[in-house]
Design a protein around this motif. Structure first.
Motif, PDB file in Angstrom:
ATOM      1  N   TRP A 157       0.825  -1.058   0.022  1.00 25.92           N
ATOM      2  CA  TRP A 157      -0.169  -0.036   0.053  1.00 25.92           C
ATOM      3  C   TRP A 157       0.885   1.158  -0.083  1.00 25.92           C
ATOM      4  N   PRO A 158       0.698   2.115  -0.637  1.00 27.10           N
ATOM      5  CA  PRO A 158      -0.849   2.697  -1.469  1.00 27.10           C
ATOM      6  C   PRO A 158      -0.755   1.740  -2.906  1.00 27.10           C
ATOM      7  N   PRO A 159      -1.545   1.594  -3.759  1.00 28.40           N
ATOM      8  CA  PRO A 159      -1.445   1.125  -4.954  1.00 28.40           C
ATOM      9  C   PRO A 159      -0.349   1.536  -5.763  1.00 28.40           C
ATOM     10  N   LYS A 160       0.162   0.717  -6.860  1.00 29.75           N
ATOM     11  CA  LYS A 160       0.980   1.213  -7.759  1.00 29.75           C
ATOM     12  C   LYS A 160       0.420   2.301  -8.797  1.00 29.75           C
ATOM     13  N   THR A 161      -0.809   1.838  -9.506  1.00 31.60           N
ATOM     14  CA  THR A 161      -1.688   2.670  -9.884  1.00 31.60           C
ATOM     15  C   THR A 161      -2.954   2.682 -10.206  1.00 31.60           C
ATOM     16  N   VAL A 162      -3.605   3.738 -10.336  1.00 36.58           N
ATOM     17  CA  VAL A 162      -4.886   3.565 -10.236  1.00 36.58           C
ATOM     18  C   VAL A 162      -5.586   4.412 -11.637  1.00 36.58           C
ATOM     19  N   ARG A 163      -6.422   3.711 -12.198  1.00 33.24           N
ATOM     20  CA  ARG A 163      -6.797   4.528 -13.391  1.00 33.24           C
ATOM     21  C   ARG A 163      -8.481   4.494 -13.699  1.00 33.24           C
ATOM     22  N   VAL A 164      -8.968   5.575 -13.674  1.00 29.82           N
ATOM     23  CA  VAL A 164     -10.252   5.896 -14.029  1.00 29.82           C
ATOM     24  C   VAL A 164     -10.638   6.472 -15.111  1.00 29.82           C
ATOM     25  N   GLY A 165     -11.357   5.903 -15.859  1.00 30.76           N
ATOM     26  CA  GLY A 165     -11.984   6.371 -17.231  1.00 30.76           C
ATOM     27  C   GLY A 165     -13.247   7.098 -17.203  1.00 30.76           C
ATOM     28  N   PRO A 166     -13.421   8.314 -17.053  1.00 27.99           N
ATOM     29  CA  PRO A 166     -14.777   9.044 -17.278  1.00 27.99           C
ATOM     30  C   PRO A 166     -15.773   8.651 -18.365  1.00 27.99           C
ATOM     31  N   GLU A 167     -14.563   8.469 -19.415  1.00 31.64           N
ATOM     32  CA  GLU A 167     -15.468   8.400 -20.913  1.00 31.64           C
ATOM     33  C   GLU A 167     -15.862   6.660 -20.812  1.00 31.64           C
ATOM     34  N   THR A 168     -14.946   6.153 -20.567  1.00 29.41           N
ATOM     35  CA  THR A 168     -15.167   4.406 -20.783  1.00 29.41           C
ATOM     36  C   THR A 168     -15.749   3.738 -19.671  1.00 29.41           C
ATOM     37  N   GLY A 169     -15.759   4.537 -18.235  1.00 22.71           N
ATOM     38  CA  GLY A 169     -16.541   3.920 -17.282  1.00 22.71           C
ATOM     39  C   GLY A 169     -15.753   2.830 -16.595  1.00 22.71           C
ATOM     40  N   LYS A 170     -14.445   2.504 -17.091  1.00 23.25           N
ATOM     41  CA  LYS A 170     -13.589   1.263 -16.660  1.00 23.25           C
ATOM     42  C   LYS A 170     -12.600   2.034 -15.327  1.00 23.25           C
ATOM     43  N   ILE A 171     -12.625   1.254 -14.424  1.00 18.47           N
ATOM     44  CA  ILE A 171     -11.588   1.371 -13.391  1.00 18.47           C
ATOM     45  C   ILE A 171     -10.897   0.459 -13.232  1.00 18.47           C
ATOM     46  N   GLU A 172      -9.406   0.591 -12.917  1.00 13.20           N
ATOM     47  CA  GLU A 172      -8.528  -0.270 -12.864  1.00 13.20           C
ATOM     48  C   GLU A 172      -7.622   0.043 -11.406  1.00 13.20           C
ATOM     49  N   VAL A 173      -7.401  -0.934 -10.616  1.00 14.08           N
ATOM     50  CA  VAL A 173      -6.629  -0.563  -9.293  1.00 14.08           C
ATOM     51  C   VAL A 173      -5.367  -1.393  -9.502  1.00 14.08           C
TER      52      VAL A 173
END
Length: 404
Positions: free
Chosen positions: A117-133
């Motif tokens: 912790w904390p996460p290595k990468t966080v990606r949030v796509g407002p357009e795609t709606g996809k979240i990756e932690v």
């Protein structure tokens, strides 16, 4: 698409003047519409449309030998928010909340083994709606399963508060300051939906004071960036540009905060629907003073949009004097890097005011690239004047959004 919703004859003739469309349409002629042809339609075939189903995030996971990725799928233009919470020091239990409108979908995980912790990468796509932690495993080895989870829901209006400490509080210009906050022990990570804000709460003389502020993108802070932990995940921090008012109780208290002091933050709040902009390629942004802050997150999202790509994005930024303009160099650099974006500064000391006369040339429907959507943010008087002017120019409520 440039002609949607307006008379596109001139635009069509510029490109396809050689097409004999009267002859083509003549071949499509079927006959006159007859009255009462639907009189015998059975009434049981006419039903109201089904109620929309609730959007629930779909979970999946993937792994490499040294990494675990938690994936959450919503839908296009869902503009999700995200909150990650470290549950204990074992780094096996963590909570992931996905915000969709007024609902938080809560995933409580018990992982197969410990992660960093904390996460290595966080990606949030407002357009795609996809979240990756993306989480780093403490021991690099394949897992048979990610572990287990429990799912629940919370209303986003719940009164939960998050404790943050001050990392940095520095002068930004003659009447504004920048404030950088980090969750205590970096235990919480928050990613706001585009156009949402947070409430900052702090005690004063036995009472709790609260004001709403929109965090700014992490590359907007200008001073003393070397004091901030470069290894901290950006979403661990919340960074603000705040205008100081001499008689403003909250801004005066915030300006005096020293590193290590603590404040309380609300969960993200707002009602901005990113999907309302999906059909629009020519968008006007009207901001006054510190009202620029919600516009900043909107700028990035719109210029990165892949579907129905933006053709023209113009910011009209209203201030009293040149010295009051925030991030002037940033806007100039963006204007040079992306020809679709333009920024026009309007100063009241030079007689500039929001008005129908000022905006009218931007809504000439004879031009294919006239603006079809407007986002507005500023003081109450500015917002009211902007909306009244836009209504006079025949814009409908669905063609504008006012950040309150």
């Amino acid at each position: 698409m440039r002609g949607v919703g307006r008379d596109a004859t001139k635009l069509f003739d510029e490109v396809h003047a050689w097409v004999n469309y009267p002859q083509l349409l003549g071949k499509c002629y079927v006959g006159p519409l007859k009255d009462n042809v639907a009189a015998n339609v059975e009434t049981d075939l006419i039903r109201p449309p089904p109620a929309p189903t609730e959007l629930v995030p779909r979970f999946d996971w993937i792994q490499q030998r040294s990494e675990l990725t938690l994936c959450f799928y919503t839908r296009r233009m869902a503009n999700p928010g995200l909150l990650l919470k470290r549950k204990d020091a074992s780094d096996v239990e963590l909570e992931v909340r996905v915000q969709l409108g007024s609902i938080w979908h809560v995933f409580s995980f018990k992982l197969s083994a410990a992660v960093v912790w904390p996460p290595k990468t966080v990606r949030v796509g407002p357009e795609t709606g996809k979240i990756e932690v993306v989480l780093t495993k403490q021991v690099a080895e394949p897992w048979q399963t990610y572990g287990s989870q429990e799912i629940s829901k919370l209303n986003s209006t719940c009164d939960e508060r998050l404790t943050y400490e001050v990392l940095n509080c520095e002068v930004f210009n003659h009447d504004s300051f920048e404030l950088c906050l980090q969750s205590i022990e970096q235990s919480v990570l928050v990613h706001l939906p585009v156009g949402y804000h947070l409430d900052i709460q702090l005690p004063l003389n036995g009472e709790l004071l609260e004001r709403s502020y929109t965090p700014v993108p992490h590359n907007c802070l200008l001073s003393n960036s070397d004091q901030i932990d470069a290894n901290a995940s950006p979403s661990i921090r919340q960074e603000f540009l705040i205008k100081h008012y001499e008689k403003g109780a909250v801004s005066s208290q915030l300006k005096q905060l020293q590193p290590g002091a603590t404040v309380q933050l609300s969960l993200p709040r707002g009602n901005f629907g990113l999907s309302a902009l999906e059909a629009h390629r020519n968008i006007l942004l009207l901001a006054a003073g510190s009202g620029i802050t919600p516009i900043l997150s909107l700028l990035r999202s719109l210029l990165k949009r892949q579907t129905n790509r933006i053709e023209r994005l113009q910011l009209m930024y209203f201030n009293k004097t040149q010295a009051d303009i925030w991030l002037k160099d940033k806007f100039q650099a963006l204007q040079e890097a992306d020809e679709r974006f333009t920024c026009k500064n309007i100063l009241s000391e030079a007689g500039g005011r929001i008005s129908q006369e000022l905006l009218a040339p931007l809504f000439n429907k004879q031009q294919a690239e006239s603006f079809s959507f407007v986002a507005v943010c500023g003081p109450t008087g500015f917002n009211t004047a902007a909306v009244n002017s836009l209504r006079e120019l025949k814009l409908k409520p669905g063609q504008m959004h006012v950040f309150q």
